[in-house]
Design a protein around this motif. Structure first.
Motif, PDB file in Angstrom:
ATOM      1  N   ARG A   1       0.860  -1.174   0.000  1.00 47.64           N
ATOM      2  CA  ARG A   1       0.000   0.000   0.000  1.00 47.64           C
ATOM      3  C   ARG A   1       0.898   1.227   0.000  1.00 47.64           C
ATOM      4  N   LEU A   2       0.812   2.021  -1.039  1.00 43.31           N
ATOM      5  CA  LEU A   2       1.686   3.172  -1.186  1.00 43.31           C
ATOM      6  C   LEU A   2       1.121   4.385  -0.456  1.00 43.31           C
ATOM      7  N   GLY A   3       1.954   5.421  -0.360  1.00 45.59           N
ATOM      8  CA  GLY A   3       1.582   6.591   0.422  1.00 45.59           C
ATOM      9  C   GLY A   3       0.295   7.239   0.001  1.00 45.59           C
ATOM     10  N   GLY A   4      -0.001   7.220  -1.278  1.00 43.59           N
ATOM     11  CA  GLY A   4      -1.236   7.828  -1.765  1.00 43.59           C
ATOM     12  C   GLY A   4      -2.471   6.984  -1.529  1.00 43.59           C
ATOM     13  N   GLY A   5      -2.294   5.791  -0.965  1.00 46.74           N
ATOM     14  CA  GLY A   5      -3.425   4.920  -0.686  1.00 46.74           C
ATOM     15  C   GLY A   5      -3.646   3.839  -1.713  1.00 46.74           C
ATOM     16  N   GLY A   6      -2.920   3.887  -2.819  1.00 44.21           N
ATOM     17  CA  GLY A   6      -3.079   2.862  -3.838  1.00 44.21           C
ATOM     18  C   GLY A   6      -2.362   1.582  -3.486  1.00 44.21           C
TER      19      GLY A   6
END
Length: 410
Positions: free
Chosen positions: A143-148
């Motif tokens: 899960r990346l910082g932008g929520g994706g």
């Protein structure tokens, strides 16, 4: 921070967690020519709850990674640990020591991994492993910082995610959810104490339950002060360590029973709040490997139970994981066998520190050892040898070892 268009989709080795174990592993593999992605749920530099002390094993590992000089240039060096017993006795034990906050230390080791060629991905939170058709781990869902959510394919995945059990559970590698210890620490600035406390201090007392307190000078009038409790199974979950009220009570007791700690806090300026964290010790509580995946660092239990020291052994397990992957190449069984054998070879040393943990359980033993060490260079040398890893700490509290304390002074 990694921008979206630069997020890698595959690599030879994905290392999850950029603490000492993960960054050491990533550096060695990148040096060896592997395409390595090093990721962490935090961007760096970031804070990490720790005593920040570097004992000789950490110095040796950092030298092997080529960063010891940079660490020493930023660290506060020390030549002794002052050991205090419940009755107030003290002995100064010589050793090669330094103190550097993990915010700085971990970033040094991480940057060395990137300089060696590892690619950086953060913030990226480990969500779950990916599997191939044969149920071999083949990377991770992050899960990346932008929520994706991003899927990153990898030939090998190394979990170096620290003492929190969440990632271990997600990867089906967790054998024990609860930690083997918890610690609470804070930073305080007190310029007036800078000339009074130039060594590391470790304090045992009945009021500290099954643990100890510490004061470690970081330089420039800043001190790391904290308490640790061992054998906490069944009493505190990893996620609640920072809020554990009993741990805060132990910290308050430390201030009551140790005058320098009380003076430090009462006359100083607190730099942030007290923070807590779980400890995973004795190379227990997790599976070390499965097809396509290795577990390293404190996730594998790389902290010594008696002393709470874990930086050096975290670095070492990360390097052992790298060596196993490099030596085994594409042979899964060879990699797993090599890594498991390497950690198994370390296990007796961890068992020695577990036996020595009797001192935390029975503080009167610290009184006895300190009293004898003040009168015997032989006993003082043994205590120094525990820090240097040239003497088995278990012999200090064995029946024969205790009997030896009463032999003629010398």
């Amino acid at each position: 921070m990694t921008t979206p268009h630069s997020v890698p989709v595959s690599c030879d080795v994905l290392v999850v967690g950029a603490g000492p174990a993960g960054s050491a592993c990533a550096q060695m593999l990148a040096r060896a020519g592997f395409d390595v992605v090093l990721c962490d749920r935090h961007d760096f530099p970031r804070d990490k709850v720790c005593g920040d002390a570097l004992i000789p094993d950490a110095h040796r590992a950092l030298a092997r990674l080529g960063v010891l000089d940079e660490v020493k240039a930023q660290a506060a060096g020390a030549s002794h640990v002052g050991c205090f017993g419940p009755r107030g006795g003290r002995v100064d034990v010589p050793a090669t020591l330094a103190v550097l906050p993990r915010r700085a230390l971990d970033d040094i080791v991480r940057r060395a991994a990137l300089a060696a060629g590892a690619r950086w991905l953060a913030p990226a939170h480990f969500d779950a492993p990916l599997f191939d058709a044969g149920q071999r781990v083949a990377g991770a869902r992050l899960r990346l910082g932008g929520g994706g959510v991003h899927e990153l394919q990898a030939r090998w995945t190394v979990l170096a995610t620290g003492a929190d059990s969440v990632a271990l559970i997600a990867a089906d590698m967790c054998l024990r959810r609860l930690p083997t210890g918890v610690a609470l620490r804070g930073y305080v600035r007190n310029d007036a104490m800078a000339t009074r406390i130039g060594r590391l201090e470790v304090v045992w007392h009945r009021a500290l339950r099954t643990g100890y307190g510490w004061i470690f000078p970081c330089g420039d009038g800043v001190f790391n002060i904290g308490v640790g409790i061992t054998h906490r199974d069944g009493q505190a979950g990893g996620s609640s360590a920072a809020r554990d009220p009993s741990l805060r009570e132990v910290f308050a007791a430390f201030l009551r029973v140790h005058g320098p700690a009380r003076e430090l806090m009462e006359g100083g300026t607190r730099l942030g709040e007290l923070k807590g964290a779980p400890l995973r010790c004795s190379l227990e509580g997790a599976r070390w490997s499965r097809a396509g995946l290795l577990v390293a660092g404190e996730a594998a239990g790389s902290t010594y139970l008696f002393t709470g020291e874990g930086i050096g052994k975290a670095l070492e397990t990360g390097m052992r994981a790298a060596e196993a992957i490099e030596a085994g190449a594409d042979d899964d069984e060879a990699v797993r066998t090599g890594y498991e054998a390497a950690l198994t070879a370390l296990k007796p040393r961890f068992a020695h520190y577990e036996q020595a943990n009797r001192i935390n359980d029975h503080p009167w033993l610290a009184d006895l050892l300190i009293w004898r060490a003040r009168h015997s260079q032989r006993i003082l040398g043994r205590l120094s040898g525990v820090l240097e890893e040239t003497h088995n700490p278990a012999t200090l509290v064995s029946a024969i070892g205790l009997l030896g304390l009463f032999l003629p002074f010398g």
